[in-house]
Design a protein around this motif. Structure first.
Motif, mmCIF file in Angstrom:
data_model
loop_
_atom_site.group_PDB
_atom_site.id
_atom_site.type_symbol
_atom_site.label_atom_id
_atom_site.label_comp_id
_atom_site.label_asym_id
_atom_site.label_seq_id
_atom_site.Cartn_x
_atom_site.Cartn_y
_atom_site.Cartn_z
ATOM 1 N N CYS A 1 10.496 7.955 -7.918
ATOM 2 C CA CYS A 1 9.948 8.604 -9.116
ATOM 3 C C CYS A 1 8.423 8.532 -9.160
ATOM 4 O O CYS A 1 7.796 9.162 -10.004
ATOM 5 C CB CYS A 1 10.555 8.025 -10.388
ATOM 6 S SG CYS A 1 9.955 6.402 -10.858
ATOM 7 N N GLY A 2 7.834 7.765 -8.229
ATOM 8 C CA GLY A 2 6.381 7.703 -8.148
ATOM 9 C C GLY A 2 5.744 6.557 -8.906
ATOM 10 O O GLY A 2 4.520 6.394 -8.877
ATOM 11 N N LEU A 3 6.545 5.739 -9.566
ATOM 12 C CA LEU A 3 5.978 4.656 -10.369
ATOM 13 C C LEU A 3 5.309 3.588 -9.502
ATOM 14 O O LEU A 3 4.333 2.973 -9.920
ATOM 15 C CB LEU A 3 7.063 4.023 -11.252
ATOM 16 C CG LEU A 3 6.599 3.050 -12.326
ATOM 17 C CD1 LEU A 3 5.542 3.669 -13.227
ATOM 18 C CD2 LEU A 3 7.774 2.573 -13.157
ATOM 19 N N SER A 4 5.796 3.401 -8.299
ATOM 20 C CA SER A 4 5.221 2.385 -7.399
ATOM 21 C C SER A 4 3.767 2.676 -7.039
ATOM 22 O O SER A 4 3.025 1.769 -6.662
ATOM 23 C CB SER A 4 6.034 2.293 -6.108
ATOM 24 O OG SER A 4 7.314 1.811 -6.379
ATOM 25 N N SER A 5 3.361 3.920 -7.160
ATOM 26 C CA SER A 5 1.989 4.280 -6.787
ATOM 27 C C SER A 5 1.075 4.482 -8.001
ATOM 28 O O SER A 5 -0.049 4.962 -7.856
ATOM 29 C CB SER A 5 1.999 5.551 -5.933
ATOM 30 O OG SER A 5 2.520 6.632 -6.684
ATOM 31 N N LYS A 6 1.544 4.098 -9.167
ATOM 32 C CA LYS A 6 0.744 4.285 -10.382
ATOM 33 C C LYS A 6 -0.192 3.105 -10.627
ATOM 34 O O LYS A 6 -0.033 2.031 -10.066
ATOM 35 C CB LYS A 6 1.662 4.491 -11.598
ATOM 36 C CG LYS A 6 2.478 5.763 -11.518
ATOM 37 C CD LYS A 6 1.576 6.976 -11.457
ATOM 38 C CE LYS A 6 2.334 8.267 -11.293
ATOM 39 N NZ LYS A 6 1.460 9.422 -11.215
ATOM 40 N N THR A 7 -1.156 3.314 -11.499
ATOM 41 C CA THR A 7 -2.122 2.267 -11.841
ATOM 42 C C THR A 7 -1.437 1.191 -12.690
ATOM 43 O O THR A 7 -0.398 1.447 -13.312
ATOM 44 C CB THR A 7 -3.291 2.850 -12.663
ATOM 45 O OG1 THR A 7 -2.792 3.262 -13.945
ATOM 46 C CG2 THR A 7 -3.965 4.008 -11.940
ATOM 47 N N PRO A 8 -2.036 -0.007 -12.738
ATOM 48 C CA PRO A 8 -1.471 -1.059 -13.597
ATOM 49 C C PRO A 8 -1.303 -0.602 -15.055
ATOM 50 O O PRO A 8 -0.302 -0.922 -15.689
ATOM 51 C CB PRO A 8 -2.489 -2.200 -13.483
ATOM 52 C CG PRO A 8 -3.051 -2.034 -12.101
ATOM 53 C CD PRO A 8 -3.135 -0.523 -11.913
ATOM 54 N N LYS A 9 -2.253 0.168 -15.564
ATOM 55 C CA LYS A 9 -2.135 0.648 -16.941
ATOM 56 C C LYS A 9 -0.926 1.568 -17.102
ATOM 57 O O LYS A 9 -0.181 1.474 -18.073
ATOM 58 C CB LYS A 9 -3.407 1.374 -17.384
ATOM 59 C CG LYS A 9 -3.305 1.842 -18.842
ATOM 60 C CD LYS A 9 -4.381 2.810 -19.215
ATOM 61 C CE LYS A 9 -4.311 3.305 -20.638
ATOM 62 N NZ LYS A 9 -3.012 3.641 -21.164
ATOM 63 N N GLU A 10 -0.732 2.464 -16.145
ATOM 64 C CA GLU A 10 0.404 3.388 -16.219
ATOM 65 C C GLU A 10 1.728 2.632 -16.120
ATOM 66 O O GLU A 10 2.687 2.958 -16.827
ATOM 67 C CB GLU A 10 0.306 4.438 -15.115
ATOM 68 C CG GLU A 10 -0.828 5.426 -15.343
ATOM 69 C CD GLU A 10 -1.131 6.294 -14.135
ATOM 70 O OE1 GLU A 10 -1.404 7.487 -14.336
ATOM 71 O OE2 GLU A 10 -1.107 5.773 -12.998
ATOM 72 N N VAL A 11 1.782 1.597 -15.285
ATOM 73 C CA VAL A 11 2.990 0.780 -15.165
ATOM 74 C C VAL A 11 3.281 0.091 -16.497
ATOM 75 O O VAL A 11 4.422 0.064 -16.960
ATOM 76 C CB VAL A 11 2.847 -0.246 -14.009
ATOM 77 C CG1 VAL A 11 3.955 -1.276 -14.037
ATOM 78 C CG2 VAL A 11 2.823 0.476 -12.665
ATOM 79 N N ARG A 12 2.243 -0.441 -17.139
ATOM 80 C CA ARG A 12 2.430 -1.083 -18.455
ATOM 81 C C ARG A 12 2.828 -0.047 -19.512
ATOM 82 O O ARG A 12 3.634 -0.334 -20.402
ATOM 83 C CB ARG A 12 1.170 -1.836 -18.862
ATOM 84 C CG ARG A 12 1.012 -3.156 -18.115
ATOM 85 C CD ARG A 12 -0.105 -4.013 -18.677
ATOM 86 N NE ARG A 12 -1.431 -3.553 -18.305
ATOM 87 C CZ ARG A 12 -2.028 -3.810 -17.144
ATOM 88 N NH1 ARG A 12 -1.421 -4.526 -16.241
ATOM 89 N NH2 ARG A 12 -3.230 -3.339 -16.901
ATOM 90 N N ASP A 13 2.278 1.162 -19.423
ATOM 91 C CA ASP A 13 2.648 2.220 -20.367
ATOM 92 C C ASP A 13 4.142 2.551 -20.247
ATOM 93 O O ASP A 13 4.821 2.753 -21.259
ATOM 94 C CB ASP A 13 1.820 3.490 -20.134
ATOM 95 C CG ASP A 13 0.371 3.339 -20.581
ATOM 96 O OD1 ASP A 13 0.040 2.372 -21.308
ATOM 97 O OD2 ASP A 13 -0.451 4.198 -20.175
ATOM 98 N N VAL A 14 4.651 2.604 -19.017
ATOM 99 C CA VAL A 14 6.084 2.869 -18.813
ATOM 100 C C VAL A 14 6.908 1.731 -19.417
ATOM 101 O O VAL A 14 7.927 1.966 -20.055
ATOM 102 C CB VAL A 14 6.412 3.085 -17.319
ATOM 103 C CG1 VAL A 14 7.914 3.086 -17.076
ATOM 104 C CG2 VAL A 14 5.798 4.397 -16.839
ATOM 105 N N PHE A 15 6.444 0.494 -19.258
ATOM 106 C CA PHE A 15 7.134 -0.644 -19.875
ATOM 107 C C PHE A 15 7.250 -0.424 -21.392
ATOM 108 O O PHE A 15 8.322 -0.595 -21.975
ATOM 109 C CB PHE A 15 6.398 -1.958 -19.590
ATOM 110 C CG PHE A 15 6.984 -3.145 -20.310
ATOM 111 C CD1 PHE A 15 8.030 -3.853 -19.747
ATOM 112 C CD2 PHE A 15 6.508 -3.538 -21.552
ATOM 113 C CE1 PHE A 15 8.598 -4.936 -20.409
ATOM 114 C CE2 PHE A 15 7.060 -4.609 -22.223
ATOM 115 C CZ PHE A 15 8.110 -5.311 -21.652
#
Length: 112
Positions: free
Chosen positions: A34-48
């Motif tokens: 889904c591409g989440l592994s290549s996202k920024t730390p902020k984007e990963v936290r936003d998904v959380f």
């Protein structure tokens, strides 16, 4: 904010499709597809934050069971075994839920 504001709809669809079969869900593969592994730390936290439906600061097993449906309505629910395996991958203190720090550890992101 929505998941499709962070991840492409096509990548999400492909990731969910890959784990349609019962007992086929692998969170690492899903996050790659889904591409989440290549996202920024902020984007990963936003998904959380999006996945933490009750805004408790944790993603509980009950929320993870419906994890795929948060990405694509109508997707299958995760089995109890899949849910427990997912939780244990990031449950830092064995309380049956994933906190923001544990979530970020999945992606090798150190919280500051």
């Amino acid at each position: 904010m929505s998941l499709t504001s962070i991840l492409s709809a096509e990548a999400i669809e492909n990731a969910v499709k890959d784990c349609e079969a019962p007992e086929s869900f692998c969170h690492k593969k899903f996050f790659q597809l889904c591409g989440l592994s290549s996202k920024t730390p902020k984007e990963v936290r936003d998904v959380f934050q999006i996945l933490d439906e009750d805004n408790s600061g944790f993603i509980e097993e009950s929320e993870l069971k419906f994890f795929l449906q948060r990405f694509v309505p109508g997707a299958r629910t995760l089995s109890d075994a899949e849910t427990k395996k997912f939780v244990s991958s990031a449950d830092e203190n064995s309380d049956g839920r994933i906190g923001a720090d544990g979530w970020c550890l999945i992606f090798h992101i150190v919280q500051v």
